[in-house]
Design a protein around this motif. Structure first.
Motif, PDB file in Angstrom:
ATOM      1  N   PRO A 230       0.712  -1.321   0.031  1.00 24.43           N
ATOM      2  CA  PRO A 230      -0.079   0.181   0.045  1.00 24.43           C
ATOM      3  C   PRO A 230       0.845   1.391   0.083  1.00 24.43           C
ATOM      4  O   PRO A 230       0.387   2.221  -0.519  1.00 24.43           O
ATOM      5  N   LYS A 238      -4.457   5.098  -2.636  1.00 18.98           N
ATOM      6  CA  LYS A 238      -4.180   5.335  -1.134  1.00 18.98           C
ATOM      7  C   LYS A 238      -5.347   5.952  -0.746  1.00 18.98           C
ATOM      8  O   LYS A 238      -5.787   5.436   0.424  1.00 18.98           O
ATOM      9  N   LEU A 241      -8.396   3.455  -0.413  1.00 16.48           N
ATOM     10  CA  LEU A 241      -8.203   2.531   0.552  1.00 16.48           C
ATOM     11  C   LEU A 241      -8.236   3.016   1.878  1.00 16.48           C
ATOM     12  O   LEU A 241      -8.916   2.253   2.970  1.00 16.48           O
TER      13      LEU A 241
END
Length: 362
Positions: A230, A238, A241
């Protein structure tokens, strides 16, 4: 052909030397197998080792292998190969010129094979833009020159916001300057690749191109990514998420984008379902159905993540960085970050002790 040119084939003088000799690459490819073999070695070693391998003892063979290597890279026509080849040539040059500059031996051969700092500054027309520091230590570089040279250097220390900009100049020490010169070399080598290769040259290199393609396939550099890191995600992914991990509601287009991206980098349905579980409106059956549909498990189409243009149109393109400015797709961004990362940075989230808890990369 001078040994200096064979050692530093990216120099304009080296190119002019080849032109002066009226070298016909089609003839070289057809009749001089040693040049082709060394050219193929340059490219394959660039992929496998990150440099160009041991130079040939014959200066002519070594020098001519460089333009032939560029032909091979162009014929393969894979962006990841272009990047890795240019970096490897630049890394080799960097190792050589830093060694040259550290060599204080006074007894040198009549035909010099070394480069001095002044030579490199002149080569890239940087003598006016880079000056010795006022106190006699270090150097100062015009910000307009600094930015393009540092744009592919990812460490935070290179970001303009972290530089003590003064009167349009940035101070750098010698090591930093040499790193920037390495980037100048990389940029020159990468410039113009790939290019159209005439049939008269390409015909004699088909077997060599096939071998390079096999190496690419074995290294899985052009295959589907199966690494979940990530910290290296593009900013848009990013952000999405992070919203998932905070339990925030995502609109359909955003949910589709992040799910398609995660499936493209190797996450399976169960792992993605677990990510969404923290959401207050989570419905496992629907989430599983949508994920399987995007993956192509329950539909005839395997969907890919949206392009940058699509992300922008839906308002999902956020926190753009310098790489975003020249990348057309989130997968291309992630591929480049993965490609550039050191092995120790590539800790797959799925293998971490925290499992899904650390997926946000915080």
């Amino acid at each position: 052909m001078q040994r200096l040119h064979a050692r530093y084939p990216f120099l304009e003088a080296a190119r002019e030397s080849v032109a002066t000799e009226a070298v016909d690459l089609a003839t070289v490819v057809e009749q001089d197998r040693a040049v082709v073999d060394r050219a193929r070695q340059r490219v394959i070693t660039a992929l496998e080792e990150g440099d160009t391998g041991e130079p040939h003892r014959d200066a002519r063979i070594e020098l001519l292998s460089y333009p032939v290597a560029r032909v091979l890279v162009s014929m393969v026509d894979e962006r990841v190969l272009v990047r890795k080849y240019a970096r490897a040539e630049a890394a080799t040059a960097y190792e050589r010129f830093t060694t040259d500059m550290a060599d204080t031996t006074e007894l040198k051969s009549v035909e010099s094979t070394g480069l001095e700092l002044a030579d490199l500054l002149a080569e890239f027309d940087l003598r006016e833009a880079i000056r010795a520091g006022a106190d006699g230590e270090g150097y100062r570089i015009d910000v307009g020159t600094y930015l393009p040279l540092a744009e592919d250097l990812w460490d935070d220390e290179w970001r303009l916001v972290n530089q003590p900009l003064d009167a349009g100049e940035i101070p750098v020490d010698e090591d930093e300057l040499l790193t920037l010169l390495r980037e100048a070399i990389r940029g020159r080598i990468e410039d113009g690749l790939p290019f159209e290769v005439p049939d008269a040259i390409a015909t004699g290199l088909e077997d060599d191109v096939a071998e390079i393609r096999e190496v690419l396939a074995d290294l899985e550099l052009t295959q589907d990514i199966d690494t979940v890191v990530p910290d290296l995600f593009p900013p848009c992914m990013k952000a999405l998420l992070d919203q998932i991990q905070k339990g925030e509601h995502l609109p359909h287009h955003s949910r589709f984008a992040i799910t398609a991206f995660l499936t493209s980098i190797g996450m399976n349905t169960d792992q993605i379902v677990e990510l969404y579980r923290v959401n207050s409106s989570f419905g496992e059956e629907m989430t599983r159905y949508q994920t399987d549909h995007i993956r192509g498990d329950s539909s005839p189409t395997e969907y890919s993540a949206p392009s940058c243009a699509t992300m922008q149109s839906y308002g999902d393109c956020v926190n753009k960085d310098d790489l975003c400015e020249r990348i057309p797709h989130p997968m291309a961004y992630y591929e480049e970050r993965i490609d550039e990362a050191d092995d120790e940075e590539l800790e797959d989230w799925r293998e971490s002790e925290d499992d899904g808890q650390s997926a946000s990369g915080d």
